[in-house]
Structure formats: structure tokens, C-alpha cells
Scaffold this motif. Structure first.
Motif, PDB file in Angstrom:
ATOM      1  N   GLU A 369       0.708  -1.316  -0.012  1.00 27.90           N
ATOM      2  CA  GLU A 369      -0.042   0.063   0.093  1.00 27.90           C
ATOM      3  C   GLU A 369       0.991   1.245   0.069  1.00 27.90           C
ATOM      4  N   TYR A 370       0.311   2.358  -0.507  1.00 30.50           N
ATOM      5  CA  TYR A 370       1.118   3.377  -0.707  1.00 30.50           C
ATOM      6  C   TYR A 370       0.204   4.731  -0.964  1.00 30.50           C
ATOM      7  N   ALA A 371       0.627   5.918  -0.784  1.00 32.70           N
ATOM      8  CA  ALA A 371      -0.245   7.150  -0.813  1.00 32.70           C
ATOM      9  C   ALA A 371      -0.310   7.401  -2.470  1.00 32.70           C
ATOM     10  N   PRO A 372      -1.204   8.227  -2.710  1.00 28.59           N
ATOM     11  CA  PRO A 372      -1.498   8.503  -4.205  1.00 28.59           C
ATOM     12  C   PRO A 372      -0.405   9.303  -5.034  1.00 28.59           C
ATOM     13  N   ILE A 373      -0.023   8.746  -5.938  1.00 25.63           N
ATOM     14  CA  ILE A 373       1.079   9.481  -7.065  1.00 25.63           C
ATOM     15  C   ILE A 373       0.142   9.650  -8.337  1.00 25.63           C
ATOM     16  N   ILE A 374       0.276  11.156  -8.621  1.00 24.35           N
ATOM     17  CA  ILE A 374      -0.478  11.543  -9.777  1.00 24.35           C
ATOM     18  C   ILE A 374       0.604  11.199 -11.003  1.00 24.35           C
ATOM     19  N   LEU A 375       0.226  10.642 -11.947  1.00 28.52           N
ATOM     20  CA  LEU A 375       0.843  10.276 -12.996  1.00 28.52           C
ATOM     21  C   LEU A 375       0.955  11.369 -14.276  1.00 28.52           C
ATOM     22  N   PRO A 376       2.211  11.559 -14.760  1.00 29.14           N
ATOM     23  CA  PRO A 376       2.555  12.588 -16.017  1.00 29.14           C
ATOM     24  C   PRO A 376       1.407  12.584 -16.902  1.00 29.14           C
ATOM     25  N   GLU A 377       0.577  11.655 -17.434  1.00 28.60           N
ATOM     26  CA  GLU A 377      -0.407  11.584 -18.483  1.00 28.60           C
ATOM     27  C   GLU A 377      -1.615  12.553 -18.061  1.00 28.60           C
ATOM     28  N   SER A 378      -1.636  12.912 -16.749  1.00 28.46           N
ATOM     29  CA  SER A 378      -2.817  14.125 -16.494  1.00 28.46           C
ATOM     30  C   SER A 378      -2.597  15.339 -17.383  1.00 28.46           C
ATOM     31  N   SER A 379      -3.745  15.770 -17.817  1.00 30.01           N
ATOM     32  CA  SER A 379      -3.837  16.904 -18.476  1.00 30.01           C
ATOM     33  C   SER A 379      -4.975  17.507 -18.747  1.00 30.01           C
ATOM     34  N   CYS A 380      -5.140  18.727 -19.482  1.00 30.48           N
ATOM     35  CA  CYS A 380      -6.479  19.471 -19.869  1.00 30.48           C
ATOM     36  C   CYS A 380      -6.438  19.707 -21.273  1.00 30.48           C
ATOM     37  N   SER A 381      -7.586  19.638 -21.893  1.00 32.08           N
ATOM     38  CA  SER A 381      -7.458  20.143 -23.526  1.00 32.08           C
ATOM     39  C   SER A 381      -9.088  20.788 -23.690  1.00 32.08           C
ATOM     40  N   VAL A 382      -9.127  21.627 -24.849  1.00 30.53           N
ATOM     41  CA  VAL A 382     -10.293  22.246 -25.217  1.00 30.53           C
ATOM     42  C   VAL A 382     -10.565  21.579 -26.499  1.00 30.53           C
ATOM     43  N   LEU A 383     -11.433  20.920 -27.018  1.00 33.67           N
ATOM     44  CA  LEU A 383     -11.822  20.482 -28.280  1.00 33.67           C
ATOM     45  C   LEU A 383     -13.358  20.732 -28.467  1.00 33.67           C
ATOM     46  N   ASN A 384     -13.834  21.337 -29.619  1.00 31.09           N
ATOM     47  CA  ASN A 384     -15.206  21.643 -29.817  1.00 31.09           C
ATOM     48  C   ASN A 384     -15.620  22.318 -28.937  1.00 31.09           C
ATOM     49  N   GLU A 385     -15.458  23.447 -28.220  1.00 33.28           N
ATOM     50  CA  GLU A 385     -15.882  24.214 -27.265  1.00 33.28           C
ATOM     51  C   GLU A 385     -16.216  23.437 -25.789  1.00 33.28           C
ATOM     52  N   VAL A 386     -15.352  22.269 -25.823  1.00 33.41           N
ATOM     53  CA  VAL A 386     -15.775  21.429 -24.490  1.00 33.41           C
ATOM     54  C   VAL A 386     -14.210  21.190 -23.771  1.00 33.41           C
ATOM     55  N   ILE A 387     -14.171  21.639 -22.335  1.00 35.18           N
ATOM     56  CA  ILE A 387     -12.932  21.558 -21.753  1.00 35.18           C
ATOM     57  C   ILE A 387     -13.111  19.935 -21.145  1.00 35.18           C
ATOM     58  N   ARG A 388     -12.037  19.381 -21.495  1.00 34.57           N
ATOM     59  CA  ARG A 388     -11.831  17.995 -20.904  1.00 34.57           C
ATOM     60  C   ARG A 388     -10.484  17.908 -20.039  1.00 34.57           C
ATOM     61  N   CYS A 389     -10.657  17.750 -18.831  1.00 33.10           N
ATOM     62  CA  CYS A 389      -9.385  17.443 -17.781  1.00 33.10           C
ATOM     63  C   CYS A 389      -9.232  16.182 -17.117  1.00 33.10           C
ATOM     64  N   GLU A 390      -8.259  15.533 -17.607  1.00 35.83           N
ATOM     65  CA  GLU A 390      -8.043  14.249 -17.058  1.00 35.83           C
ATOM     66  C   GLU A 390      -6.763  14.005 -16.035  1.00 35.83           C
ATOM     67  N   CYS A 391      -7.406  13.404 -14.999  1.00 39.49           N
ATOM     68  CA  CYS A 391      -6.298  13.283 -13.624  1.00 39.49           C
ATOM     69  C   CYS A 391      -6.062  11.704 -13.711  1.00 39.49           C
ATOM     70  N   VAL A 392      -4.833  11.375 -13.738  1.00 42.29           N
ATOM     71  CA  VAL A 392      -4.587   9.854 -13.496  1.00 42.29           C
ATOM     72  C   VAL A 392      -3.609   9.833 -12.316  1.00 42.29           C
ATOM     73  N   VAL A 393      -4.129   8.689 -11.548  1.00 40.58           N
ATOM     74  CA  VAL A 393      -3.390   8.552 -10.003  1.00 40.58           C
ATOM     75  C   VAL A 393      -3.170   6.966 -10.008  1.00 40.58           C
ATOM     76  N   ASP A 394      -2.145   6.887  -9.337  1.00 42.23           N
ATOM     77  CA  ASP A 394      -1.628   5.358  -8.823  1.00 42.23           C
ATOM     78  C   ASP A 394      -1.551   5.506  -7.390  1.00 42.23           C
ATOM     79  N   SER A 395      -2.445   4.357  -6.828  1.00 44.19           N
ATOM     80  CA  SER A 395      -2.599   4.378  -5.367  1.00 44.19           C
ATOM     81  C   SER A 395      -2.969   3.170  -4.916  1.00 44.19           C
TER      82      SER A 395
END
Length: 535
Positions: A369-395
Motif C-alpha cells: 500500500e502507498y499514498a496517491p501518486i499523480i501520473l504525468p499523463e494527467s492534462s487538460c484540453s479544449v476541443l469543440n468548445e468542450v473542456i476536458r481535464c484528466e487526472c490519472v493517479v496510482d494508489s
């Protein structure tokens, strides 16, 4: 001459007397002396007679015996049915052929009034005194219990026949027999025993089993008048010992201590002798146990190879899984020590051996077991007037996610969807594009700690690199975010002073930096999906 005349007259007198005597002896009626019947059932009264050869019988009547002189109450008459006694009228019928010497009477429905009455037949209108031969009726309202017997040896695996029989007086409407609490198809036979009695026999045949021991088998008889009676018979089946078990007088026995073992079994008759054996068996139920069960990254743990066998397990082999195969380790004891545990998924299996054979365990993944670690592929983007933010975590255990927009309009609605794949949790926030929304904060938390990531939105389809904050950095980011948000709120108020009046206190600004999250359902990965409303 006188003497001869007297002799002739004497001889003639003797002949006349003999003729009268012989003529009388040729009339004879045969009846049972008593007959039993149940109310509501019919009764057949068997009757036969002999007659002189010089006489041809034509009819028969039946009478109720009466001690009153000159009174002859009718029981049956084919020529005067209206004169028949009321309690016999419409209930009697002659069976057989009188010309053949048969005078059998059928009473179709016996009543309690018939009990104790004596009846007799009369053939034609001859002078023979038929009332000297009568049959007495014994009528009961209660049925006798059927008689049950068992033929065959009551031994497990052997055929057994259970019989149930009852006597009755009505072959035209006999009683019924049925077996209770036991399967098997029954066969029924009816036999005339004579003197107005019939025997009804029902049998079932089955193979005796140990489960039949102590089981009652019932037989029920039902008569046309509604009377019922039941007899139960308990089966006593002999069977060999089964369900043999060994019990100990104590549990958790230590090496070197005494223990008493008892051999118990189910048998009839009870087992009289026992034999004990020292059985040898290869390893079974081999599995891996971990201690401690929930170590943290960087700590140590141990795996133990467990199993059963006789003689006891003497040798062990450990394997580390790698791809589709495995690598054998040097350790040969039941304990495998692991140090400096990491987040990497590591799995093992063990092989247990004794002199009778070997057996392997299922593959076991080491739990770390271990505390959360947010992975580098986490990001935000805007496409077709829609904001999409993705947060990827290993825990491990799985983290919970909280999204915090830093600049946004009031009453703005966001969509959140989270999916867990193994130890990787991916949380996606989507919302319509807004000029005021520039940054979001993703906060991942489990029982061992938390990780925070601020994601920036710069333009359409632009991936923005993320940064991970913890400890003091996390506090600084929160403070900086709060200051920026307060400044932006102050600026917005000044800009719209002429069109709308908004009066926020500092406490209100702090409250409105939180999200109201309402989870609506749970996706297939077991992680809630819902909508986020900014207040």
C-alpha cells in the motif's frame, strides 16, 4: 292271517314316516351365523340351499326374525316390495339364481338400526321351517385398523415388501388402501375368504436404504361410509458403518503434547470393532499467506507457504512470476522474506513437497500500500468548445478525487466520470468552455496521504503539462489560489458594479471556493460517477 295283516300295516306306516322324514331333510339352508359390517357400507349375505328333487324352486324372500308369533316382517320380497320393513326398503336385492340353489342377499347401505337383527330366507311357500337358520348382523360405526406386515430382510440394499390388509363385507364397493410417508407403486388384490368376508391386500416393494432406518410407514384405509383408520410401522434397517469421522479432545495441539482421538460412525447395529491406520498423503490445499497483510512501500514483509500432508511438508520451492513464465528462487524454507517493498506488482507461487508427492499454490500478488501518486499523463484540453481535464493517479488502496475550478461562473455545472483499472484511477472532468475558467485543481486522497495537481487551460486542443504538489508546496498552492481567487472576485465586482449589485464578505468568498458533488450512480469499475455544481 290277522298277524300278517298287522305286519303289513306296520311296514306301510314305517315307509310313510321315512318318506316324510327324507322329504324334510332335503330342504337345507346354509348361512353364516354372524356377519360384521360398517355403517354406510354394503353387506353381502351369502346364502345357499338344497331342496327335494321333486320340487323346483322359483323365488326367495327374506324375513326379519321376530319372537312374536304370527309376525313375519319382510326384509326382501320381489312380489311385495311395499311390505318390506322401512329400514330395509329400497336397500335389499337378491343376488344369484334361485333355481340354482342361491339365495344370497345384498344390503346396499347398512345403518346402525340393522345392528343385532337376525334375518333368514324363505324359499317359495313351502312348509319347511326356514326360520331355524338365521344370520345375525353386527354393525359398527368405527373402522378397524389395517394390519401391516414386512416380508424380506430389512438390510441395506435388499428388497423389502410391506403389506397392508383389511377385511370387509362389500365387494361391490370395497374400501381403499393407501401408503403414507414412503414412495413406491402399490399393488392391490382382493380375495374372497368365505362366510361373507373379503380380504383387501395392498403391497409396496422397495430397496432398503440406511435412510429408511427409523422411518415410519403408514397405511390408511378409507371405507365408503367415510370411516378411516391408520396403522404405522417403523422400519428397522441394518446397515454397515458410514459417515466415519475422527474427532479430537482438543484443538490447537502443540508439538509434544498428548491428544485423544475418537472414531465415530453411523451404523445399525453399532460398530463393534475398529482399526486405526497411519495414512500418508501428498500435500494438499497449498496456499501463500502474507505478513503483515498491509505493508507500506519501503517496508519489509514475509510470505509463508502453507499446506497439509502426511508426513509433514519437508521441502519448499519459491517462484517469482515473470511474464508468462517464472523464475525459481534460492529460498527452500516455508518463509520467503521481502525487503524494501516497491509499488511494482510482484507475484509469487510456492511448491510444497513431502515424500508422497508435491503440490503447488495459486499465484499470489504481494499486497503493498502507498499514498496517491499523480501520473504525468494527467492534462487538460479544449476541443469543440468542450473542456476536458484528466487526472490519472496510482494508489493503493484506491484514492478518492476532488476537483476544484479556480475561476468559473456561478451555477456552472460539470460532469465527472471516474474509472479504476487495477491500481490506476482515471478521473475525467468535462464542461462547456468558459472565458473565466482557466485552472482546475485535482486532489487525490487515500488513507495514507494525498496528492494535488493544478491543471491549466490555455486554448483549444492544447495539452498543458502538470505539476505535482505535496507537503509545504500543497499549502503554498492553496494559499496562492485563494489570493488569486479573492483578487479575481474583487475585480469582477468592480467591473459589474453598474449592472448588478453583489455584496460578498470575505467569509462568503471562502465558502464559495468549494464544490458541491452529488453522485448519481456507480460505473462498472466500482467508482462513483456524478455531476459537480459550483456554488
Amino acid at each position: 292271517m290277522t298277524m300278517g295283516f298287522h305286519r303289513g300295516l306296520h311296514f306301510l306306516f314305517i315307509q310313510v314316516l321315512w318318506s316324510v322324514f327324507a322329504e324334510g331333510n332335503k330342504w337345507k339352508v346354509t348361512l353364516p351365523s354372524r356377519l360384521s359390517a360398517l355403517t354406510g357400507s354394503c353387506l353381502v349375505v351369502p346364502c345357499s340351499f338344497t331342496h327335494p328333487s321333486s320340487h323346483t324352486p322359483h323365488s326367495a324372500s327374506w324375513y326379519l326374525y321376530s319372537k312374536m308369533p304370527s309376525r313375519y316382517p319382510l326384509v326382501y320380497s320381489s312380489t311385495r316390495p311395499e311390505a318390506v320393513e322401512a329400514h330395509f326398503r329400497g336397500r335389499t336385492k337378491l343376488l344369484g339364481n334361485v333355481t340354482h340353489g342361491t339365495c344370497t342377499l345384498l344390503i346396499t347401505e347398512v345403518t346402525a338400526q340393522h345392528n343385532g337383527e337376525a334375518i333368514y330366507p324363505w324359499i317359495d311357500n313351502v312348509g319347511f321351517k326356514f326360520y331355524h337358520t338365521v344370520v345375525t348382523l353386527d354393525v359398527s360405526e368405527t373402522a378397524a385398523k389395517p394390519v401391516m406386515t414386512i416380508s424380506g430382510e430389512l438390510v441395506e440394499g435388499h428388497g423389502v415388501t410391506v403389506s397392508c390388509e383389511v377385511r370387509h363385507s362389500c365387494p361391490l364397493a370395497p374400501p381403499t388402501l393407501s401408503f403414507e410417508r414412503h414412495g413406491g407403486e402399490a399393488t392391490v388384490n382382493s380375495t374372497e375368504e368365505g362366510d361373507g368376508r373379503w380380504r383387501l391386500l395392498s403391497t409396496i416393494t422397495f430397496i432398503a436404504t440406511a435412510e429408511d432406518h427409523g422411518r415410519p410407514v403408514g397405511c390408511k384405509v378409507t371405507f365408503p361410509g367415510g370411516q378411516k383408520a391408520t396403522t404405522d410401522l417403523v422400519l428397522h434397517v441394518s446397515y454397515s458403518p458410514r459417515s466415519v469421522n475422527i474427532s479430537a479432545d482438543k484443538t490447537g495441539v502443540r508439538v509434544g503434547t498428548n491428544v485423544s482421538l475418537t472414531c465415530v460412525s453411523d451404523a445399525n447395529p453399532p460398530a463393534s470393532s475398529y482399526r486405526w491406520y497411519d495414512l500418508k498423503a501428498p500435500p494438499t490445499n497449498v496456499s501463500i499467506a502474507q505478513s503483515p497483510a498491509r505493508p507500506m512501500v519501503g517496508e519489509t514483509a514475509a510470505l509463508f507457504c502453507r499446506g497439509q500432508g502426511h508426513p509433514p511438508l519437508s521441502l519448499f520451492r519459491w517462484y517469482r512470476m515473470q511474464g508468462e513464465g517464472s523464475i525459481q528462487l534460492a529460498e527452500k524454507s516455508e518463509r520467503l522474506s521481502l525487503s524494501e517493498l516497491t509499488r511494482d506488482i510482484v507475484s509469487f507461487r510456492c511448491l510444497a513437497i513431502n515424500e508422497m508427492g508435491e503440490s503447488t499454490s495459486p499465484v499470489t500478488v504481494v499486497n503493498v500500500e502507498y499514498a496517491p501518486i499523480i501520473l504525468p499523463e494527467s492534462s487538460c484540453s479544449v476541443l469543440n468548445e468542450v473542456i476536458r481535464c484528466e487526472c490519472v493517479v496510482d494508489s493503493h488502496p484506491a484514492a478518492t478525487v476532488t476537483w476544484t475550478p479556480l475561476n468559473t461562473d456561478h451555477n456552472r455545472t460539470f460532469n465527472i466520470n471516474s474509472q479504476l483499472n487495477g491500481k490506476i484511477l482515471t478521473s475525467v472532468l468535462t464542461a462547456p468552455k468558459s472565458e473565466n475558467m482557466s485552472d482546475v485543481i485535482c486532489n487525490m486522497t487515500n488513507e495514507h496521504g494525498s496528492a494535488l495537481l493544478e491543471l491549466s487551460i490555455r486554448g483549444e486542443s492544447r495539452q498543458v503539462p502538470s505539476g505535482v504538489f505535496g507537503g509545504v508546496g500543497f499549502a503554498l498552492v492553496l494559499l496562492l489560489g485563494f489570493i488569486l481567487f479573492s483578487f479575481w472576485m474583487f475585480y469582477t465586482r468592480q467591473k459589474h458594479r453598474n449592472t448588478r449589485h453583489v455584496d460578498y464578505s470575505m467569509e462568503e468568498v471562502e465558502l464559495r471556493t468549494e464544490l458541491e458533488i452529488t453522485y448519481a450512480n456507480t460505473n462498472h469499475a466500482g467508482v462513483p460517477a456524478g455531476r459537480v455544481h459550483w456554488i
